[in-house]
Design an enzyme around this catalytic site. Structure first.
Site, PDB file in Angstrom:
ATOM      1  NE  ARG A   1      -3.844   0.184   2.210  1.00  0.00           N
ATOM      2  CZ  ARG A   1      -4.503   0.671   3.153  1.00  0.00           C
ATOM      3  NH1 ARG A   1      -4.254  -0.034   4.282  1.00  0.00           N
ATOM      4  NH2 ARG A   1      -5.053   1.712   2.786  1.00  0.00           N
ATOM      5  CB  CYS A   2       4.169   2.109   1.393  1.00  0.00           C
ATOM      6  SG  CYS A   2       5.355   3.093   1.253  1.00  0.00           S
ATOM      7  CB  SER A   3       3.765   5.347  -3.531  1.00  0.00           C
ATOM      8  OG  SER A   3       4.045   6.252  -2.654  1.00  0.00           O
TER       9      SER A   3
END
Length: 115
Positions: A11-13
């Site tokens: 979920r972390c870019s």
């Protein structure tokens, strides 16, 4: 070239960017979703021993869980306990080749493991 383990949060870019950088270079990557499979105490202590840049960068100090703990980011025992109790506060991504580990902030920092 040894495989690199990427402590990853999809979920972390920044974590996704780090994975893409490694894959684009043909690096063998073992992805570990550390929120689904948190590090145990021995693994975390070993990681800290390999971590470049010191322990202060390992905790996401803007997270509510960290702030509520009122912990010292420079105290290894407090950081370890906080991450074991709240894996979400561990900075991400972290690339680890078994000898050295690097926090991918910015994601390009992980490329130092390839040098």
């Amino acid at each position: 070239m040894p495989a690199i383990t990427l402590l990853h949060n999809p979920r972390c870019s920044k974590s996704r960017e780090a994975l893409a950088l490694l894959e684009a270079r043909g690096v063998e990557v073992a992805v570990r979703r550390y929120l689904d499979e948190p590090l145990n105490e021995a693994e975390l202590r070993a990681l800290i021993g390999r971590l470049e840049g010191g322990i202060a960068g390992l905790a996401r100090r803007k997270e509510a869980e960290w702030k509520a703990l009122d912990a010292d980011a420079n105290d290894p025992e407090q950081v370890i306990r906080a991450i074991l109790d709240h894996p979400r506060i561990m900075e991400r991504p972290i690339a680890d080749d078994g000898s050295r580990a690097v926090i991918g902030r910015p994601p390009e920092a992980i490329l130092t493991l390839l040098a």
